[in-house]
Each structure stands twice: as structure tokens, then as C-alpha cells.
Design a protein around this motif. Structure first.
Motif, short mmCIF file in Angstrom:
data_model
loop_
_atom_site.label_atom_id
_atom_site.label_comp_id
_atom_site.label_asym_id
_atom_site.label_seq_id
_atom_site.Cartn_x
_atom_site.Cartn_y
_atom_site.Cartn_z
N HIS A 219 52.25 45.90 71.51
CA HIS A 219 52.94 44.88 70.73
C HIS A 219 54.45 45.14 70.75
N LYS A 234 54.37 40.48 68.60
CA LYS A 234 53.60 39.80 69.64
C LYS A 234 52.87 40.83 70.50
N TYR A 235 51.64 40.49 70.88
CA TYR A 235 50.81 41.37 71.69
C TYR A 235 50.75 40.86 73.12
N SER A 236 50.54 41.78 74.04
CA SER A 236 50.34 41.44 75.45
C SER A 236 49.37 42.44 76.04
N LEU A 243 44.11 38.17 76.72
CA LEU A 243 44.33 38.44 75.30
C LEU A 243 43.42 37.52 74.49
N ASP A 246 44.79 35.82 68.32
CA ASP A 246 46.17 35.33 68.15
C ASP A 246 47.16 36.23 68.86
N GLU A 247 48.07 35.60 69.59
CA GLU A 247 49.09 36.37 70.30
C GLU A 247 50.05 37.05 69.34
N SER A 248 50.35 36.41 68.19
CA SER A 248 51.31 36.95 67.22
C SER A 248 50.65 37.12 65.86
N CYS A 268 42.14 43.03 74.25
CA CYS A 268 42.32 42.80 75.67
C CYS A 268 40.97 42.97 76.37
#
Length: 457
Positions: A219, A234-236, A243, A246-248, A268
Motif C-alpha cells: 500500500h 491505495k493497494y496494488s 486485486l 477495494d483498491e483504497s 492479491c
């Protein structure tokens, strides 16, 4: 005797020069009215050689000498005795204060004091003094007190520069928040001459715990120590992974007091959806791999109609949602013709390229688009690939056709020729007159027919 006569000579000569029976008049000086003053002893005239003291009212002093004399010439010395306003000496000094001096410290004038830097006026005390009629200043109490700022309190934090009960002007204070809190405002503040802290005292607010870490991903807050209210991370995922979730996530509050993250961290994962296949259909993507989040839009081949959602998305469990649609053969519904009927097969649905035949009911005729009646007795329509029929016939009476033609004409003029709205009424009146003429023609034709039949018989 000779000596006595020598002394008496001048005196006798003077007496001889005086008129008989008169003596020399006594010289006097008239005393004018003296504003704010008087002579002591009080009298209207002074004789030559006499004097009096000039006394002034309270707050006034003699303008020049305080003694008034009458000269042998009959003039006063000074000529115009007067009393003027008196003056006070310099006003008294006041601790920790300076004064604004006027040019003339006359009786009745006022001097104002102001406190020096770091001091302020004591509430309720007047900062002025007045020159009195006895040429002294009115009493001046203590005016100024040292400015002090109160000890600043910070909840969930502490003062790091040494805490005191009071702070003088110019002193500074530094703060630090307790663990688990972040500071909003300035870390350092200063005591000002108005007794207030500037900038204002900061406050310490709770922060969220560090956001959770995820496997095969990261993140954006990995280098951040504190996560205050409203902060977003935010995650990746690593390359090749999707993913899921929720991305954020945000640092927020559910109860208005405690802080927490807006939702769980995503994960992931390898997600692959099978290639979507729709019989007699096609999709807008030419790719061969479909990972999580991929959306596909479908359409059907000619002659087929889409049933279901036109768009589907690859979701976390490796399926397409909504479910893939179907392409079913296109069918045309049973055609309906006003004042007409089918003379061919009568069914609810017809396949593509099917042809049906119509005829008008008795008393009605098929009319083309230009309003002319067709000569043939039946007409056909064909089911198209989009599920619609070719143009269906229109069965109308002769008079109805004329009226419909006129209405169609008016509509075309209004829409195609952009006739203003105010002119439409005039146009309608003209059409109405036309219809009246048509009606009259029909009636004349009927009369003519009856007249011919009468002659023939």
C-alpha cells in the motif's frame, strides 16, 4: 526774610497763574473690567501714584506683573491688566507607561497614558490625568500590569519546553502529542502582547493504526508513521495478480470518537475467467485472456436478438456476472392493420423473411404515401432481420385519405419548412377552407348524378 521770599517766589508765581478761586485737579486712572480677575483693594479709579494688587480667579494667573500702578500721566501700568489660564508642570510619571503630551498644559487639559510593550491597562482604570485649577494634576493610580498568557493545555499531548503557570510576552512553548495521536496546528506558539497565544494552541487527534499489509502486494502508506482522520491508502498487487476488493481504504470513524479503516484490506489473487462464448453472438474484445475486473460487451449476429445483459464482468470467483446472454432467432410479432385483415397464415410470431398478405375491409382502400389509392386488392409485408416488418399497408376511406393527406401536408410544412408557430393558425384556416371546397365538390357530383339519372328515365 530775604531767604523766605526767595523760596515763596515760585509758589506765588504759580498761584498768580491759576484762575481765581480754583486749585489744580487731582490726576486719576480709571480701572477697566478685568475678565477672571479684580483689583485688591477693589476700586473704580486709582489716583496718581497709588497702586493695587491684581487678583485672578482660580486657574488663572496675571498676564505680566500682579501690581497695577497709576502714573501721573493718568495711565495704568500695565496698560491693560489681564488674567490668563494657568499652566501645570509636566504630568507625573507612571510605572510601565508612557504619555502623549499636548503642546500646552493649560488648566483643564488632559494627558493620556499608554502601557509599554509587555504591559496592559488594568481593567476599569482610566488612563488619563487632568490639569486642575490649583495647577496640579489629578491623581493617577497604577495603570499598567504585566501581560501574561495562561498556561496552554493540550489534551493527549504535553509541553516539551518547560511548563509554567504564567508566561510573559515573547515566551514560546513547544508541544508534542502522545503516542497514537497526531498534531493539528503549529507545534510552536508564542505569547503576544494581547495576552493570547499565536498561532492558537494546537490539538492532538487520534490516528488509525497502520493499515494491514497484504501478501504479494503493498500500500502507499509504507513510509508513513501516522495515519490521521481522512487519510487514504491505495493497494496494488505484484505483476500477474488481481486485486480483489477495494483498491483504497480510508481512516474514518464509525462512532464519531474512535478511528478505524473504512473496510478490510483487499487481497492479491490469480483470477482467470474462461473465454466467454455466446452462440450466434460476438464480443467487443479480441483478447484471449480474461483476468479479474475485465468487462466484455456482447452483440448478436444478424437475424438474432440478445436476451440478457449486454455486458458482463469477470469477478473474484472466476465467473462472469451477470450471466452470459443468449442470442435467439429474431421473430416478428403478428402484424396489425387498421381496417384490414390477413389473408395468409395467421399466427402470433413469424420467422425472418416470412411474408404475409393483407386486404382491406369492404368500403376501404389501400392508399400509398402520396395519398393515391392503389389499384391492386391485396398487399404483402416481410419480416426483417431486426424483428420488424416492412411498411404495413394503410386501409382508409376515400374522404379519410383526403383529410389524412391534408394533415400530413400541414405536418410536413410545419416541421420541414420551419413555419413559425404564429403562422400555423393561418395555414390551418386555409386547409379548413380547402376541405369545405372538397365537401362541396362531392355534393355537386351527387346532384349531377341524380340529374342525369332523371333525364335518362
Amino acid at each position: 526774610m530775604r531767604v523766605l521770599l526767595g523760596w515763596m517766589g515760585p509758589l506765588l508765581a504759580l498761584l498768580v497763574l491759576q484762575p481765581a478761586g480754583s486749585m489744580a485737579a487731582e490726576v486719576q486712572c480709571p480701572v477697566p473690567t478685568i475678565p477672571h480677575g479684580r483689583l485688591n483693594p477693589a476700586q473704580k479709579n486709582l489716583t496718581a501714584g497709588s497702586a493695587a494688587m491684581l487678583e485672578c480667579d482660580a486657574g488663572y494667573v496675571p498676564a505680566g506683573s500682579n501690581t497695577v500702578k497709576c502714573l501721573s500721566s493718568g495711565r495704568l501700568q500695565p496698560r491693560a491688566p489681564a488674567c490668563t489660564l494657568g499652566r501645570c508642570p509636566s504630568p507625573p510619571a507612571v510605572d510601565h507607561a508612557d504619555r502623549r503630551l499636548s503642546y500646552e498644559l493649560l488648566v483643564g487639559s488632559t494627558v493620556t497614558y499608554f502601557c509599554r510593550h509587555g504591559y496592559m491597562l488594568i481593567p476599569g482604570v482610566s488612563p488619563t490625568t487632568t490639569c486642575l485649577t490649583d495647577f496640579t494634576w489629578s491623581a493617577v493610580p497604577a495603570l499598567c500590569q504585566m501581560v501574561q498568557c495562561p498556561s496552554p493545555d493540550i489534551v493527549n499531548g504535553r509541553v516539551t519546553s518547560g511548563k509554567q503557570d504564567k508566561y510573559s510576552v515573547g515566551q514560546q512553548v513547544e508541544f508534542q502529542c502522545n503516542p497514537g495521536y497526531t498534531m493539528w496546528g503549529s507545534q510552536r506558539i508564542q505569547c503576544w502582547s494581547d495576552g493570547n497565544w499565536k498561532p492558537p494552541v494546537p490539538y492532538c487527534d487520534k490516528v488509525c493504526v497502520p493499515p494491514p499489509l497484504i501478501t504479494s502486494g503493498q500500500h502507499t502508506g509504507v513510509r508513513t508513521e501516522l495515519f490521521p482522520y481522512g487519510m487514504e491508502v491505495k493497494y496494488s498487487c505484484a505483476e500477474g495478480l488481481s486485486l480483489i476488493g477495494d483498491e483504497s481504504i480510508y481512516c474514518t470513524s464509525e462512532d464519531g470518537v474512535n478511528l478505524t479503516w473504512s473496510g478490510p484490506a483487499p487481497v492479491c489473487r490469480v483470477v482467470r475467467c474462461p473465454r466467454p462464448v455466446v452462440a450466434q453472438g460476438r464480443m467487443d474484445l479480441s483478447r484471449h485472456t480474461f483476468s479479474y475486473g475485465t468487462s466484455v460487451h456482447f452483440s448478436c449476429n444478424e437475424g438474432f436478438v440478445l436476451h440478457g445483459s449486454a455486458e458482463s464482468r469477470c469477478v473474484a470467483d472466476g465467473t462472469w456476472q451477470p450471466a452470459l446472454p443468449e442470442c435467439q432467432p429474431a421473430l416478428c410479432p403478428k402484424p396489425q392493420v387498421a381496417n384490414g385483415k390477413l389473408t395468409s397464415t395467421d399466427q402470433m410470431w413469424y420467422p425472418i423473411n416470412a411474408t404475409v398478405t393483407f386486404e382491406c375491409h369492404e368500403g376501404y382502400h389501400h392508399f400509398s404515401g402520396d395519398g393515391e389509392a392503389a389499384l391492386k386488392d391485396s398487399w404483402t409485408a416481410t419480416c426483417l432481420a431486426d424483428g420488424n416488418w416492412t411498411p404495413l399497408p394503410k386501409c382508409k376511406k376515400q374522404g379519410d385519405a383526403d383529410v389524412c393527406g391534408e394533415v400530413a401536408y400541414i405536418q410536413s410544412v410545419v416541421s420541414d419548412c420551419h413555419v413559425p408557430t404564429e403562422d400555423v393558425k393561418t395555414l390551418l384556416e386555409i386547409r379548413k377552407l380547402f376541405l369545405e371546397i372538397q365537401k362541396l365538390k362531392v355534393e355537386l357530383q351527387g346532384l349531377s348524378k341524380e340529374f342525369l339519372e332523371h333525364i335518362l328515365h
